[in-house]
Design an enzyme around this catalytic site. Sequence first.
Site, PDB file in Angstrom:
ATOM      1  N   HIS A 238      48.548  45.531  36.189  1.00  0.00           N
ATOM      2  CA  HIS A 238      47.302  45.460  36.951  1.00  0.00           C
ATOM      3  C   HIS A 238      47.441  44.333  37.966  1.00  0.00           C
ATOM      4  O   HIS A 238      47.832  43.215  37.619  1.00  0.00           O
ATOM      5  CB  HIS A 238      46.146  45.190  35.992  1.00  0.00           C
ATOM      6  CG  HIS A 238      44.788  45.364  36.596  1.00  0.00           C
ATOM      7  ND1 HIS A 238      44.227  46.610  36.820  1.00  0.00           N
ATOM      8  CD2 HIS A 238      43.874  44.454  37.020  1.00  0.00           C
ATOM      9  CE1 HIS A 238      43.025  46.458  37.343  1.00  0.00           C
ATOM     10  NE2 HIS A 238      42.789  45.154  37.485  1.00  0.00           N
TER      11      HIS A 238
ATOM     12  N   ASP B 199      45.481  42.191  40.743  1.00  0.00           N
ATOM     13  CA  ASP B 199      44.152  41.817  41.224  1.00  0.00           C
ATOM     14  C   ASP B 199      44.211  41.160  42.596  1.00  0.00           C
ATOM     15  O   ASP B 199      44.853  40.120  42.761  1.00  0.00           O
ATOM     16  CB  ASP B 199      43.494  40.843  40.241  1.00  0.00           C
ATOM     17  CG  ASP B 199      43.065  41.522  38.959  1.00  0.00           C
ATOM     18  OD1 ASP B 199      42.327  42.518  39.047  1.00  0.00           O
ATOM     19  OD2 ASP B 199      43.453  41.053  37.871  1.00  0.00           O
TER      20      ASP B 199
ATOM     21  N   MET C 237      41.919  39.391  45.474  1.00  0.00           N
ATOM     22  CA  MET C 237      40.615  38.779  45.730  1.00  0.00           C
ATOM     23  C   MET C 237      40.631  38.079  47.090  1.00  0.00           C
ATOM     24  O   MET C 237      41.623  37.437  47.445  1.00  0.00           O
ATOM     25  CB  MET C 237      40.282  37.750  44.644  1.00  0.00           C
ATOM     26  CG  MET C 237      40.400  38.267  43.236  1.00  0.00           C
ATOM     27  SD  MET C 237      40.017  36.969  42.031  1.00  0.00           S
ATOM     28  CE  MET C 237      40.615  37.710  40.515  1.00  0.00           C
TER      29      MET C 237
ATOM     30  N   MET D 228      39.381  43.630  45.023  1.00  0.00           N
ATOM     31  CA  MET D 228      38.102  42.934  44.944  1.00  0.00           C
ATOM     32  C   MET D 228      37.867  42.260  46.294  1.00  0.00           C
ATOM     33  O   MET D 228      37.852  41.034  46.408  1.00  0.00           O
ATOM     34  CB  MET D 228      38.120  41.914  43.801  1.00  0.00           C
ATOM     35  CG  MET D 228      38.054  42.533  42.439  1.00  0.00           C
ATOM     36  SD  MET D 228      38.219  41.313  41.099  1.00  0.00           S
ATOM     37  CE  MET D 228      39.997  41.342  40.888  1.00  0.00           C
TER      38      MET D 228
ATOM     39  N   MET E 235      33.930  46.910  34.937  1.00  0.00           N
ATOM     40  CA  MET E 235      34.138  45.477  34.735  1.00  0.00           C
ATOM     41  C   MET E 235      33.310  45.011  33.540  1.00  0.00           C
ATOM     42  O   MET E 235      32.096  45.191  33.512  1.00  0.00           O
ATOM     43  CB  MET E 235      33.748  44.692  35.987  1.00  0.00           C
ATOM     44  CG  MET E 235      34.625  44.950  37.209  1.00  0.00           C
ATOM     45  SD  MET E 235      36.379  44.581  36.925  1.00  0.00           S
ATOM     46  CE  MET E 235      36.311  42.815  36.520  1.00  0.00           C
TER      47      MET E 235
ATOM     48  N   ASP F 192      38.101  46.144  32.183  1.00  0.00           N
ATOM     49  CA  ASP F 192      38.775  44.914  32.611  1.00  0.00           C
ATOM     50  C   ASP F 192      37.837  43.737  32.383  1.00  0.00           C
ATOM     51  O   ASP F 192      36.747  43.682  32.938  1.00  0.00           O
ATOM     52  CB  ASP F 192      39.131  45.031  34.097  1.00  0.00           C
ATOM     53  CG  ASP F 192      39.861  43.803  34.637  1.00  0.00           C
ATOM     54  OD1 ASP F 192      40.101  42.861  33.863  1.00  0.00           O
ATOM     55  OD2 ASP F 192      40.188  43.798  35.833  1.00  0.00           O
TER      56      ASP F 192
END
Length: 214
Positions: A32, A34, A36, A67, A136, A174
Amino acid sequence: MAKLYPSLLSADFLNLQQELKALEEAGVDGVHFDVMDGQFVPNISIGIPILDAVREGTRLPIDVHLMIEEPEKYVELFAEHGADMISVHVEATPHIHRVIEQIKNANVKAGVVINPGTPVDAIVPIIKMVDYILVMTVNPGFGGQSFIGDTVDKLDQLSEVKQRLNLDFDIEVDGGINDKTVQTVIDHGANMLVAGSYFFKQSDYKSVTKTLKG
């Protein structure tokens, strides 16, 4: 059996290649990733150069979680640099239908994400389009947070919709996933698990993979 995607945000970046090899040997289903931007969430994380390194370092599927605000500007870029799956937040764009189409047109799996404060109703218009839905179970932005128990209601709702409409999307969770919370989310319909700080704090990745996948 659930699929496990450890979150690289909690990995040892000084030894990323060794981490990726250890994950492969542990039998995880993918990683995964991520992203941001410091705008949509109050943190800044990793981007394209790290994705390039991860893509070169592993054959595991890469699940990119954007995100970020205006994800439509970056979908093709992340697909070109090795993402196998891309998920975007319904809260991050007024054009969620268009963005999901963008992801599909880039020939990668498309996912939509909902924050703890966002109802399942928000994604009903595009629920038939997506390959997976990411719920989430913490507020996005930082690792190591505690699991929000009320989010299991959304898993129940998604499981009901999935059965009623005869759909086959995956349900991913998550946030706060560990040996104490994993069975709860699986019992409520989740079949894709993201684990970050809990996973990478373990010394034996094979053992923790077995514990989480059941």
